[in-house]
Design a protein around this motif. Structure first.
Motif, mmCIF file in Angstrom:
data_model
loop_
_atom_site.group_PDB
_atom_site.id
_atom_site.type_symbol
_atom_site.label_atom_id
_atom_site.label_comp_id
_atom_site.label_asym_id
_atom_site.label_seq_id
_atom_site.Cartn_x
_atom_site.Cartn_y
_atom_site.Cartn_z
ATOM 1 N N ALA A 125 0.707 -1.428 0.118
ATOM 2 C CA ALA A 125 0.136 0.002 -0.037
ATOM 3 C C ALA A 125 0.811 1.251 0.049
ATOM 4 O O ALA A 125 0.488 2.160 -0.750
ATOM 5 C CB ALA A 125 -0.903 0.053 1.319
ATOM 6 N N HIS A 126 1.950 1.120 0.642
ATOM 7 C CA HIS A 126 2.716 2.462 0.691
ATOM 8 C C HIS A 126 3.569 2.485 -0.584
ATOM 9 O O HIS A 126 3.454 3.736 -1.110
ATOM 10 C CB HIS A 126 4.190 2.105 1.870
ATOM 11 C CG HIS A 126 4.917 3.271 2.159
ATOM 12 N ND1 HIS A 126 4.369 4.351 2.750
ATOM 13 C CD2 HIS A 126 6.115 3.716 1.622
ATOM 14 C CE1 HIS A 126 5.257 5.399 2.880
ATOM 15 N NE2 HIS A 126 6.280 5.069 2.362
ATOM 16 N N LYS A 178 3.691 5.764 -5.918
ATOM 17 C CA LYS A 178 3.372 5.722 -7.237
ATOM 18 C C LYS A 178 2.355 6.679 -7.642
ATOM 19 O O LYS A 178 2.290 7.454 -8.541
ATOM 20 C CB LYS A 178 3.127 4.332 -7.707
ATOM 21 C CG LYS A 178 4.123 3.527 -7.969
ATOM 22 C CD LYS A 178 3.595 2.102 -8.296
ATOM 23 C CE LYS A 178 5.130 0.882 -8.292
ATOM 24 N NZ LYS A 178 4.460 -0.430 -8.854
ATOM 25 N N THR A 179 1.304 6.738 -7.018
ATOM 26 C CA THR A 179 0.195 7.625 -7.123
ATOM 27 C C THR A 179 0.704 8.934 -6.862
ATOM 28 O O THR A 179 0.306 10.163 -7.622
ATOM 29 C CB THR A 179 -1.172 7.404 -6.371
ATOM 30 O OG1 THR A 179 -1.637 5.915 -6.379
ATOM 31 C CG2 THR A 179 -2.242 8.050 -6.494
ATOM 32 N N VAL A 228 3.714 10.290 -7.342
ATOM 33 C CA VAL A 228 4.660 10.777 -8.426
ATOM 34 C C VAL A 228 3.688 11.131 -9.675
ATOM 35 O O VAL A 228 3.915 11.815 -10.165
ATOM 36 C CB VAL A 228 5.423 9.495 -8.670
ATOM 37 C CG1 VAL A 228 6.367 9.795 -10.085
ATOM 38 C CG2 VAL A 228 6.606 9.406 -7.640
ATOM 39 N N GLN A 229 2.627 10.101 -9.877
ATOM 40 C CA GLN A 229 1.984 10.598 -10.780
ATOM 41 C C GLN A 229 0.970 11.984 -10.844
ATOM 42 O O GLN A 229 1.084 12.711 -11.770
ATOM 43 C CB GLN A 229 0.721 9.369 -11.075
ATOM 44 C CG GLN A 229 1.230 8.052 -11.709
ATOM 45 C CD GLN A 229 0.222 7.157 -11.749
ATOM 46 O OE1 GLN A 229 -0.831 7.261 -11.087
ATOM 47 N NE2 GLN A 229 0.653 6.013 -12.371
ATOM 48 N N LEU A 230 0.710 12.187 -9.429
ATOM 49 C CA LEU A 230 -0.416 13.516 -9.320
ATOM 50 C C LEU A 230 0.598 14.811 -9.023
ATOM 51 O O LEU A 230 0.505 15.749 -9.699
ATOM 52 C CB LEU A 230 -1.219 13.109 -8.059
ATOM 53 C CG LEU A 230 -2.099 12.254 -8.268
ATOM 54 C CD1 LEU A 230 -3.140 11.973 -6.990
ATOM 55 C CD2 LEU A 230 -3.121 12.608 -9.228
ATOM 56 N N TYR A 231 1.747 14.597 -8.323
ATOM 57 C CA TYR A 231 2.512 15.870 -7.741
ATOM 58 C C TYR A 231 3.955 15.752 -8.256
ATOM 59 O O TYR A 231 4.530 16.799 -8.286
ATOM 60 C CB TYR A 231 2.375 15.832 -6.417
ATOM 61 C CG TYR A 231 0.976 15.732 -5.765
ATOM 62 C CD1 TYR A 231 -0.010 16.623 -6.014
ATOM 63 C CD2 TYR A 231 0.859 14.645 -4.969
ATOM 64 C CE1 TYR A 231 -1.130 16.572 -5.391
ATOM 65 C CE2 TYR A 231 -0.644 14.581 -4.607
ATOM 66 C CZ TYR A 231 -1.234 15.559 -4.753
ATOM 67 O OH TYR A 231 -2.836 15.514 -4.055
ATOM 68 N N GLY A 232 4.378 14.676 -8.922
ATOM 69 C CA GLY A 232 5.658 14.760 -9.661
ATOM 70 C C GLY A 232 6.859 14.150 -8.598
ATOM 71 O O GLY A 232 7.714 14.326 -8.868
ATOM 72 N N GLU A 233 6.363 14.067 -7.207
ATOM 73 C CA GLU A 233 7.404 13.320 -6.244
ATOM 74 C C GLU A 233 6.644 12.603 -5.278
ATOM 75 O O GLU A 233 5.467 12.367 -5.155
ATOM 76 C CB GLU A 233 7.969 14.587 -5.737
ATOM 77 C CG GLU A 233 7.103 15.355 -4.680
ATOM 78 C CD GLU A 233 7.993 16.630 -4.029
ATOM 79 O OE1 GLU A 233 9.244 16.424 -3.763
ATOM 80 O OE2 GLU A 233 7.387 17.627 -3.845
ATOM 81 N N SER A 234 7.382 11.726 -4.744
ATOM 82 C CA SER A 234 6.931 10.576 -4.002
ATOM 83 C C SER A 234 6.536 11.136 -2.772
ATOM 84 O O SER A 234 6.871 12.214 -2.252
ATOM 85 C CB SER A 234 7.888 9.363 -3.834
ATOM 86 O OG SER A 234 8.921 9.775 -3.042
#
Length: 135
Positions: A105-106, A111-112, A114-120
């Motif tokens: 889950a972490h 991954k989500t 990074v997709q939304l904000y560009g960083e983990s």
């Protein structure tokens, strides 16, 4: 019985306070009941049940006005609204706990992010000074 001896005559509209549509307190108590009932399933959808449950409790308390006791709808609104609040917070806490304890889950959260904000998510936590796993 009414003033003129007719058993179907009532001299005012307050003969049945729990179902009197003309009274604003009854309307507010009924709204509190409906919002309390809706708050329970809404806990599973973006935690909006916490907000709706809180509004239901406030409406139920405000519906009392200057009366001596709460209407039955208001009492049920408080009960269901409280269930919605408690259930919403329980789901929120278990979700946060899962994100920090379950590696799968972490990783999905990272991954989500990074997709939304560009960083983990881990990098965002490091920027604000929070470390996880003793780093």
């Amino acid at each position: 019985m009414g003033d003129n001896g007719d058993k179907y005559y009532y001299n005012n509209y307050n003969y049945n306070m729990t179902h009197n549509d003309l009274d604003n307190h009854v309307r507010m108590a009924s709204t509190a009941l409906i919002m309390g009932l809706i708050s329970v399933p809404l806990c599973f959808f973006m935690y909006t049940g916490i907000i709706v449950g809180g509004i239901a409790v406030v409406f139920a308390l405000l519906s009392k006005g200057t009366a001596a006791k709460l209407l039955p709808q208001a009492k049920k609104g408080i009960i269901y609204g409280t269930i919605g609040i408690v259930l919403g917070y329980a789901i929120l806490v278990t979700s946060v706990h899962t994100m920090f304890t379950d590696p799968v889950a972490h990783e999905q959260l990272n991954k989500t992010s990074v997709q939304l904000y560009g960083e983990s998510f881990d990098d965002m936590l490091k920027e604000i000074g929070v470390s996880i796993d003793g780093e």
